[in-house]
Write a protein that holds these residues in place. Sequence first.
Motif, PDB file in Angstrom:
ATOM      1  N   GLY A  79      18.535 -61.766 -10.395  1.00 50.39           N
ATOM      2  CA  GLY A  79      17.822 -62.441  -9.316  1.00 50.39           C
ATOM      3  C   GLY A  79      16.615 -63.234  -9.809  1.00 50.39           C
ATOM      4  N   THR A 106       8.865 -62.293  -7.746  1.00 56.34           N
ATOM      5  CA  THR A 106       8.685 -63.494  -6.919  1.00 56.34           C
ATOM      6  C   THR A 106       7.554 -64.348  -7.501  1.00 56.34           C
ATOM      7  OG1 THR A 106       9.172 -62.029  -5.034  1.00 56.34           O
ATOM      8  CG2 THR A 106       8.584 -64.304  -4.531  1.00 56.34           C
ATOM      9  N   VAL A 148       9.664 -64.281   1.571  1.00 55.43           N
ATOM     10  CA  VAL A 148      10.474 -63.146   1.108  1.00 55.43           C
ATOM     11  C   VAL A 148      10.946 -62.375   2.336  1.00 55.43           C
ATOM     12  CG1 VAL A 148      10.503 -61.049  -0.302  1.00 55.43           C
ATOM     13  CG2 VAL A 148       9.067 -62.984  -1.000  1.00 55.43           C
ATOM     14  N   SER A 176      16.300 -61.372  -1.861  1.00 57.06           N
ATOM     15  CA  SER A 176      16.791 -60.243  -2.665  1.00 57.06           C
ATOM     16  C   SER A 176      17.181 -59.025  -1.836  1.00 57.06           C
ATOM     17  CB  SER A 176      15.718 -59.816  -3.670  1.00 57.06           C
ATOM     18  OG  SER A 176      15.537 -60.812  -4.632  1.00 57.06           O
ATOM     19  N   HIS A 177      16.450 -58.817  -0.709  1.00 57.88           N
ATOM     20  CA  HIS A 177      16.724 -57.620   0.107  1.00 57.88           C
ATOM     21  C   HIS A 177      17.670 -57.910   1.258  1.00 57.88           C
ATOM     22  CE1 HIS A 177      12.464 -55.935  -1.016  1.00 57.88           C
ATOM     23  NE2 HIS A 177      13.209 -56.193  -2.062  1.00 57.88           N
ATOM     24  N   GLY A 210      22.553 -58.828 -11.574  1.00 59.49           N
ATOM     25  CA  GLY A 210      23.117 -60.082 -11.084  1.00 59.49           C
ATOM     26  C   GLY A 210      22.284 -60.679  -9.979  1.00 59.49           C
TER      27      GLY A 210
HETATM   28  C1  PLP Z   1      14.881 -57.053  -7.016  1.00 60.71           C
HETATM   29  C2  PLP Z   1      14.019 -58.189  -6.624  1.00 60.71           C
HETATM   30  C3  PLP Z   1      13.892 -59.343  -7.404  1.00 60.71           C
HETATM   31  C4  PLP Z   1      14.433 -59.438  -8.801  1.00 60.71           C
HETATM   32  O1  PLP Z   1      15.758 -59.347  -8.918  1.00 60.71           O
HETATM   33  P1  PLP Z   1      16.441 -58.923 -10.325  1.00 60.71           P
HETATM   34  O2  PLP Z   1      17.871 -59.099 -10.026  1.00 60.71           O
HETATM   35  O3  PLP Z   1      16.049 -57.511 -10.585  1.00 60.71           O
HETATM   36  O4  PLP Z   1      15.943 -59.868 -11.361  1.00 60.71           O
HETATM   37  C5  PLP Z   1      13.139 -60.389  -6.917  1.00 60.71           C
HETATM   38  N1  PLP Z   1      12.506 -60.309  -5.736  1.00 60.71           N
HETATM   39  C6  PLP Z   1      12.563 -59.203  -4.963  1.00 60.71           C
HETATM   40  C7  PLP Z   1      11.850 -59.190  -3.650  1.00 60.71           C
HETATM   41  C8  PLP Z   1      13.314 -58.103  -5.399  1.00 60.71           C
HETATM   42  O5  PLP Z   1      13.322 -56.993  -4.656  1.00 60.71           O
END
Ligand code: PLP
Length: 411
Positions: A79, A106, A148, A176-177, A210
């Motif tokens: 991510g 972020t 976010v 991401s969430h 990923g």
């Molecule tokens: C997990 C996460 C990321 C990073 O993702 P990775 O796949 O671990 O590199 C970025 N932003 C938020 C808010 C996350 O929870």
Amino acid sequence: MNSSNKNLQELSIFGGQPLFQEKLYVGRPNIGDRTRLLERINDMLDRRWFSNSGPFVQELEQCIADLLGVKHCIAMCNGTVALEIAIRAAELKGEVIVPSFTFVATAHALQWQEITPVFCDIDPQTHTINPWRVEAMITPRTTGIIGVHLWGQPCNVEALEEIAQKHNLKLMFDASHAFSCSYKGNMIGNFGDAEIFSFHATKFFNTFEGGAVVTNNDELANKIRLMKNFGFSGYDNVTYIGINGKMNEVSAAMGLTSLESIEEFTKINYSNYKHYQAEISDIPGITLFPFNESESCNYQYIVLEINEEETRISRNQLIKILHAENVIARRYFYPGCHRMEPYRSYFPHAGLLLPETEKLAERVLILPTGTAIEELDIIKICQILKFAITHSEEIQNRLSLNVLKTVLVNS
Ligand SMILES: *Cc1c(COP(=O)(O)O)cnc(C)c1O
């Protein structure tokens, strides 16, 4: 344990047996159908096509695009790299407005390419960036906003879109969430210039490591595709500065397999959420972050807010008590990006403009959920919380006595 007839010394923090023999973690990976996964990995080995946009990656990208109703999905190695590439492809520079209450990636994704993250406060109701505070953070150097969708709770997308349009700023979302979540009935992935997912092992839907960028913008998608593969556009033809952001085939095999189970994962998370809700509703001073049940939601985080004035025991003490019982509760995203390096040194006074972030960072407690947790576990976890709050005074006294003893022994 029954909270009414348990003695203080039965708490593990005071020497009792832990309530759980094995540790319960936040973010224990969800696993789909093992046999299907191994079949896919076997196919991959037979094919000897391990990376570089193999058939599993292509299939996964198509499945995700279909699921979200978005034009382009570009799968990536994680991510964070997906965020970095999307930021670069969108030509963000100067300053970008982001919440401080998020995982540090972020902010890092910006600072890594010498773009200044300007931290904006959150709305205490939604825990996401407060659009009414965003405008005050805009300067002549601002080029974009990255919201976010924290805990899978969508940002106030409409208000952010309006501000971005008015000030001619790019708008992206760290989603991401929020995989398989919706905002006003439309799937997350369709908003702003691009949205970024993480498929890290701890996330609801995982590919070991990923991530992906999804967008409806053809030009941006094309650029991102080139950038994640060193800028190669065909054999020997480099057209761009790029990096290696490719997802491999084992990860895509895991992704395709997990994708077949996301309804089941969601069902389990939702059921856990409802059990927690029932147990927590009568604990004074503790609230469960409420998700909007009329939207699609993955319910991957059980987020408690601890109001110390009512519980009369601190969030940090509750975490210590839970850890001793083998419940590995977490305080995400403590203490906020602005209190982590390098941001803390760069902007030592950032906190003055982040009162809600600072307050929330002291209150949040995340509990285990997902496919590794059952109803009985939830009841037991909540009993510990109830017990701790009912006996807060005695526990406080005893904890401070222990501290005093250590001080005396060491002096
Ligand atoms: C997990 C996460 C990321 C990073 O993702 P990775 O796949 O671990 O590199 C970025 N932003 C938020 C808010 C996350 O929870």
